[in-house]
Design an enzyme around this catalytic site. Structure first.
Site, PDB file in Angstrom:
ATOM      1  N   ASP A 106       0.901  -1.376  -0.008  1.00  0.00           N
ATOM      2  CA  ASP A 106       0.026   0.019   0.036  1.00  0.00           C
ATOM      3  C   ASP A 106       0.810   1.261  -0.125  1.00  0.00           C
ATOM      4  OD1 ASP A 106      -2.288   1.766   0.389  1.00  0.00           O
ATOM      5  OD2 ASP A 106      -2.033   1.409   2.509  1.00  0.00           O
ATOM      6  N   THR A 108      -0.384   4.852   1.265  1.00  0.00           N
ATOM      7  CA  THR A 108      -0.594   5.588   2.344  1.00  0.00           C
ATOM      8  C   THR A 108      -0.655   4.946   3.549  1.00  0.00           C
ATOM      9  OG1 THR A 108      -2.189   6.875   0.779  1.00  0.00           O
ATOM     10  CG2 THR A 108      -2.149   7.293   3.398  1.00  0.00           C
ATOM     11  N   GLU A 205      -9.457  13.753   7.026  1.00  0.00           N
ATOM     12  CA  GLU A 205     -10.393  14.408   7.569  1.00  0.00           C
ATOM     13  C   GLU A 205      -9.924  15.107   8.755  1.00  0.00           C
ATOM     14  OE1 GLU A 205     -13.986  12.102   8.741  1.00  0.00           O
ATOM     15  OE2 GLU A 205     -14.860  12.906   6.847  1.00  0.00           O
ATOM     16  N   LYS A 269     -17.969  16.976  -0.699  1.00  0.00           N
ATOM     17  CA  LYS A 269     -16.571  16.775  -0.657  1.00  0.00           C
ATOM     18  C   LYS A 269     -16.181  15.197  -1.356  1.00  0.00           C
ATOM     19  CE  LYS A 269     -15.112  15.361   3.736  1.00  0.00           C
ATOM     20  NZ  LYS A 269     -14.251  15.743   4.889  1.00  0.00           N
ATOM     21  N   THR A 383      -2.413   1.174  -4.634  1.00  0.00           N
ATOM     22  CA  THR A 383      -3.013   2.501  -3.923  1.00  0.00           C
ATOM     23  C   THR A 383      -4.133   2.882  -4.577  1.00  0.00           C
ATOM     24  OG1 THR A 383      -2.403   4.769  -3.360  1.00  0.00           O
ATOM     25  CG2 THR A 383      -1.380   3.922  -5.397  1.00  0.00           C
ATOM     26  N   ARG A 531      -5.649   4.018  -8.185  1.00  0.00           N
ATOM     27  CA  ARG A 531      -7.067   4.012  -8.068  1.00  0.00           C
ATOM     28  C   ARG A 531      -7.731   2.620  -8.144  1.00  0.00           C
ATOM     29  NH1 ARG A 531      -8.647   8.549  -6.900  1.00  0.00           N
ATOM     30  NH2 ARG A 531     -10.569   8.680  -8.514  1.00  0.00           N
ATOM     31  N   ASP A 557      -1.148  -1.001   6.141  1.00  0.00           N
ATOM     32  CA  ASP A 557      -1.453  -0.373   7.504  1.00  0.00           C
ATOM     33  C   ASP A 557      -2.932  -0.224   7.754  1.00  0.00           C
ATOM     34  OD1 ASP A 557      -1.698   1.787   5.642  1.00  0.00           O
ATOM     35  OD2 ASP A 557      -1.716   3.084   7.459  1.00  0.00           O
ATOM     36  N   ASN A 560      -8.413  -1.448   4.826  1.00  0.00           N
ATOM     37  CA  ASN A 560      -8.635  -1.543   3.114  1.00  0.00           C
ATOM     38  C   ASN A 560      -7.526  -2.329   2.623  1.00  0.00           C
ATOM     39  OD1 ASN A 560      -6.991   0.864   4.033  1.00  0.00           O
ATOM     40  ND2 ASN A 560      -6.653   1.103   1.823  1.00  0.00           N
TER      41      ASN A 560
END
Length: 1073
Positions: A106, A108, A205, A269, A383, A531, A557, A560
């Site tokens: 991954d 992020t 967020e 958003k 990712t 994506r 991490d 997902n």
């Protein structure tokens, strides 16, 4: 063997045994030679079962447990910042850590820190946060405290023009930050007056709400039906009418609120790829400018988000509310009905702007990826970020370099376009490889005909590539890859990279396309899939497992990443900002991506080496022990009589030979850990399974059979004619048994001394102690004392004493030992001289270096020291798609939970725990490669600054407030920190109060074709700064105690596997294993 001996028994009983029936009759119920042979068969099955004794399985598990503890105790994998140690959560996969070929990662939180900071934004066509003069003085960090007492002191922003826009009351700017303060599922806790702590579902967020807080729009609290904010110093309470929650399909979230004046507005958003499609047509000009800003932000590696709003009338709200209520109460297809209702209201919105959030790389990521690449490990990044962001991170972490031959981008929207792009990529690879190598072979000319028939497959499809590995790679799968095309792709030289978008990947994963994708992607050094959804991550891993006999490792991490982690052979969890969901689903866990190179190149390689040496020696010693019975059967009428004393048979695998092989299996090394990191090519024997395969298995069996022949026939030949000093012959059964057993124990002990490459105190104690135990126990068992007590059990009374006092016996033992060992020594010396392995050359180079006292070369990071960050304009030269979007691979939002009000009844401590728990966010010839080039990536510089444009117009404010509050500050992209892989300085991270807290309190997260010229090694190796140890690490009793027992009395730690971890002290010392 049992069948051969049983047949021999039948023949012997029929031809010879019948002559003895008068005084040695068969025991009832045996009445014929066939039945006697049948019983003899089962007797030999029992006698010969020591070939694979139960102690083998026990020893394997003990060794695996020891390897797991070494991972847990490794201070070099301990993160002092978060007080988290590496944790092995399983003991069955340690050897596979030394065989990994593909890593799926991954981005992020795995490659990056997942600590988000509000970096830039675009409001009404005007961009903020840009550094206008990179060569001039940098702007100072804004101090918000004089203007806003509720500002977060850790917030950093440097563009004062945005603050001025807030101060003068620009309607678009106010509405922008009002949206950020309302459209979220963040929970707020006020520890004291003005001291706010935000608990966010994702770090993104938290960063956005914190930005709104510092610019005067402070989110204070919420109830199931209201949201309370402080806008420019004035408290405002909004009625929360609905939350249109986020998920991986929608890629956006919205809230519908009513302000104190009664106006109803929808705030939204989400990813620009979905939000820009739902804008009102009048936003076209503003959308073009904002899209340009989004592309520029993406080129900087920032995570982007688009913002929009829509005014609703009471009638529109009532009609939609009724349809939403019906969908929410539906008993069938509820999710689809809700999605349709959300889609209905989220149309014809007005664009406000976009945000850009920075997520810095973790410390040591570029160096780790470089070292793993030198070990021939292919790294794929999967990712949810958009292409530009992922590509920029790829260049930053050195997965992608400017010296790469070519980078291919697959972005087709149909099956045919994706197929054509993949084929063109392969054709281009072959063309560039032919130019690079100067090859004129005719094999290249038939590429199109061989590879592109119909679906890219030849008519005569054959199996997958030849078997390279044993059982570690999982279930064997047959591949329909054309042999000709597969061989061509494996012969490709050059460094290529492949970048594929999510919509293209969806087509590439289809049944008739997957081979096209695998063939192209596996020829590349690096692959980036952008994506992608969590399901697509798992499908990519399953695809490689299906078509490649390779061990795969997935590292992530967040929640997902769980499907990807579970799909791979080995799952690694990062204990970071997104909680411990990935850790709980993983096999190994630690807190930093850079620890992965030590896990694989040190612990994984050692575990594979130790287990292979253990198995080879174990089968050798047991064949040498057991096959003596086989040869004895031809001299005892195949009567299943054993050679040895029954107690020797019992104790051989339990006492006499168990501990030395255990010590070798736990502590052995070929080179120290620094050399394992310095020479990554040492890792490749594991990938090719060279140390234990069918060939190695039959070699150790052949050596064991040879040893058994010598151990039986040498004593038999000598003792049959030997006599004692008084003339009494030595040709008796008990003397022969004692002589053979003693020779066996001595030979296997000498053999393990030759096999052990790293001696510790424990090895010495176990080897020489086992020999001492053998002689002590044998003398005791053959003593008069035990015979008097148990006369029916100890038949060898006095045999040891009388046999071992005869010089001819010792000469026989010495002769047998020499005949067994001298060929092994000769073979190994010749192999070391004529065909040394890479590890042999490394040890030789180390000894030469030690004698000459030469200083070491550069560290791993030295190749990139001084390289700056990727320039802002770099991506423009790369070309490719410019679509922007939001990293959407997160779990579903908490909107329904918030509106239900259930979370409001939790205490603050329970709420913090709840939010944290649910947070998201070698042997090159064998490979048929002709060249291996290790490039040093240069830095790129340049700057591109878009010319901002202003779009006139106004947005009616949703509330009226006039107080003037404080400013903001911007953090520039941090320059990469370069360090050697063995250094253990960790980066200090000080998360702001708005960031997601950890899920729990820092719980521990539990050779080889030669290169004969040392210069070749030096050119392909990456060197570390360290002192040469004299042939490995040397144990003293103190260091042994520290390594084995140092943690037990100092730190009581709890983990999922209840395994000890390092001390909580942040000071790091040199690891002693």
């Amino acid at each position: 063997m049992g069948v051969i001996l049983a047949v021999g028994n039948a023949v012997w009983e029929r031809e010879v045994g019948s002559l003895f029936q008068s005084y040695l009759p068969w025991n009832p119920p045996v009445d014929n030679f066939l039945f006697n042979a049948f019983l003899s068969f089962w007797s030999y099955v029992i006698i010969l079962n020591t070939v694979v004794p139960i102690s083998l399985y026990v020893s394997v598990e003990v060794i695996r447990l020891g390897h797991s503890y070494f991972i847990n105790w490794d201070q070099h994998m301990f993160c002092s910042q978060c007080n988290t140690a590496a944790e092995a959560r399983t003991t069955t996969l340690n050897e596979e850590l030394g065989q990994v070929e593909y890593i799926f990662s991954d981005k992020t939180g795995t490659l990056t820190q997942n600590i988000m900071s509000f970096n830039k934004c675009s409001i009404n066509g005007q961009t903020y946060g840009e550094v206008t003069d990179p060569l001039g003085p940098q702007p100072k960090r804004l101090d918000f405290t004089p203007f806003n007492p509720l500002a977060d002191p850790d917030f950093c922003f440097c563009d004062d023009s945005l603050l001025e826009s807030v101060k003068v009351g620009d309607a678009h700017t106010h509405e922008f930050f009002r949206l950020l303060s309302l459209c979220h599922t963040v929970m707020s806790e006020e520890l004291s007056e003005g001291e706010l702590v935000y608990k966010a579902q994702s770090p993104d967020e938290g960063a956005l709400v914190t930005a709104a807080r510092n610019f005067g729009f402070v989110f204070r609290s919420r109830t199931p039906g209201t949201i309370t904010t402080t806008e420019m110093g004035r408290p405002v309470t909004y009625t929360l009418l609905a939350i249109l929650d986020f998920n991986n399909i929608r890629k956006r979230m919205s809230v519908i609120v009513r302000n104190p004046e009664g106006r109803i507005r929808l705030y939204c958003k989400g990813a620009d790829t979905v939000l820009l499609e739902r804008l009102h047509p009048c936003n076209q000009e503003l959308m073009n400018i904002t899209s340009d800003h989004l592309n520029e932000y993406a080129a900087d590696g920032l995570r982007t988000l688009a913002l929009a709003y829509k005014d609703l009338s009471e009638e529109e709200w009532e009609i939609w509310s009724e349809s939403h209520s019906c969908a929410d109460k539906a008993t069938d297809y509820r999710e689809d009905r809700l999605a349709a209702a959300y889609e209905q209201i989220e149309q014809d919105m007005m664009l406000l702007g976009a945000t850009a959030i920075e997520d810095k790389l973790q410390e040591g990521v570029p160096e780790t990826i470089a070292v793993l690449s030198l070990a021939n490990i292919k790294i794929w990044v999967l990712t949810g970020d958009k292409q530009e962001t992922a590509v920029n991170i790829g260049y930053s972490c050195k997965m992608l370099t400017d010296d790469m031959t070519e980078v291919f981008i697959i972005s087709g929207h149909t099956v045919q376009s994706v197929r054509q792009e993949l084929r063109r990529a392969r054709e281009r690879m072959i063309e560039l490889s032919r130019i690079r190598d100067g090859e004129k072979g005719a094999g290249m000319e038939g590429w199109g005909e061989a590879c592109f028939m119909g679906n890219g497959l030849s008519e005569g499809q054959e199996g997958d590539q030849e078997e390279r590995r044993g059982g570690g790679g999982g279930k064997e799968q047959q591949s329909s890859t054309p042999p000709h095309s597969s061989n061509l792709m494996e012969n490709i030289s050059g460094e290529f990279a492949l970048i594929i978008n999510g919509h293209s990947l969806a087509h590439a994963l289809e049944a008739d396309m997957e081979l096209e994708f695998v063939l192209t992607a596996c020829a590349c050094k690096a692959v980036i899939c952008c994506r992608v959804t969590p399901l697509q991550k798992a499908l990519v891993v399953e695809l490689i497992k299906k078509h490649k006999r390779a061990v795969t490792l997935a590292i992530g991490d967040g929640a997902n990443d769980i499907s990807m982690i579970k799909s791979a052979h080995i799952g690694v969890g990062i204990s970071g900002q997104e909680g411990i969901q990935a850790v709980l689903a993983s096999d190994y866990s630690f807190s930093q991506f850079r620890f992965l190179q030590r896990l694989l190149l040190v612990h994984g390689r050692w575990s594979y080496l130790r287990m292979c040496r253990f198995l080879c020696y174990f089968f050798y010693k047991n064949f040498a022990f057991t096959m003596v019975h086989f040869w004895f059967g031809f001299f005892c009428g195949f009567s299943a009589q054993t050679v040895y004393d029954q107690y020797f048979i019992t104790l051989y695998n339990i006492v006499y030979t168990s501990l030395p092989v255990l010590a070798m299996g736990i502590f052995d090394q070929d080179v120290p850990d620094q050399r394992s990191l310095e020479y990554p090519k040492l890792y490749e024997p594991g990938q090719l399974n060279l140390l234990f395969n069918k060939k190695e298995f039959f070699i150790c069996i052949a050596q064991g059979i040879y040893t058994s022949v010598v151990l039986f026939f040498v004593p038999y030949a000598v003792l049959s004619e030997a006599t004692q000093s008084n003339g009494v012959p030595l040709a008796d059964y008990q003397t022969f048994a004692v002589t053979t057993a003693t020779a066996l124990v001595i030979v296997v002990s000498v053999q393990i001394c030759l096999d052990t490459g790293f001696w510790t105190v424990i090895n010495h104690v176990f080897v020489w102690g086992s020999l001492g135990f053998y002689f002590t126990i044998m003398v005791a068992l053959h003593s008069q004392t035990l015979f008097r007590i148990f006369p029916s059990q100890f038949h060898f009374v006095g045999s040891a004493q009388s046999t071992l006092l005869q010089p001819v016996v010792w000469l026989t033992i010495a002769l047998a030992t020499a005949i067994c060992i001298v060929p092994v020594l000769a073979f190994r010396f010749l192999k070391l001289d004529l065909k040394p392995q890479l590890s042999d050359t490394v040890r030789s180079t180390q000894l030469v270096r030690q004698k000459k006292r030469k200083p070491l070369g550069h560290s791993v990071g030295g190749a990139w020291r001084g390289v700056g960050s990727v320039s802002e304009g770099r991506l423009g030269a790369r070309g490719g798609s410019r679509r922007s979007g939001y990293a959407f691979a997160h779990q579903e939002g908490f909107g329904e939970l918030i509106t239900s009000g259930k979370n409001m009844r939790l205490s603050s401590l329970a709420l913090a725990t709840f939010a944290s728990r649910h947070s998201s966010s070698w042997i090159d010839t064998l490979r048929r490669k002709k060249h291996i080039h290790c490039h040093t990536p240069p830095s790129a510089s340049g700057e591109s600054s878009p010319a901002p444009s202003c779009i006139s117009g106004s947005v009616p404010p949703l509330s009226n407030s006039s107080s003037v509050l404080g400013g903001s500050q911007d953090t520039s992209i941090e320059e990469e920190t370069v360090m050697a892989p063995h250094q253990q300085n960790t980066q200090t991270v000080t998360p702001s109060s708005t960031q997601t807290p950890p899920a729990s309190a820092a719980a521990p997260q539990g050779p080889a074709q030669a290169l004969r010229d040392a210069s070749v090694l030096s050119s392909s190796a990456v060197r570390c700064h360290s002192e040469d140890s004299p042939g490995g690490w040397t144990f003293t009793l103190g260091t042994l105690q520290e390594a084995l027992f140092g943690w037990k009395g100092t730190a009581a730690r709890s983990s999922a596997s209840s395994s000890p971890g390092p001390l909580p002290d942040a000071k790091e010392t040199r690891q002693t294993l």
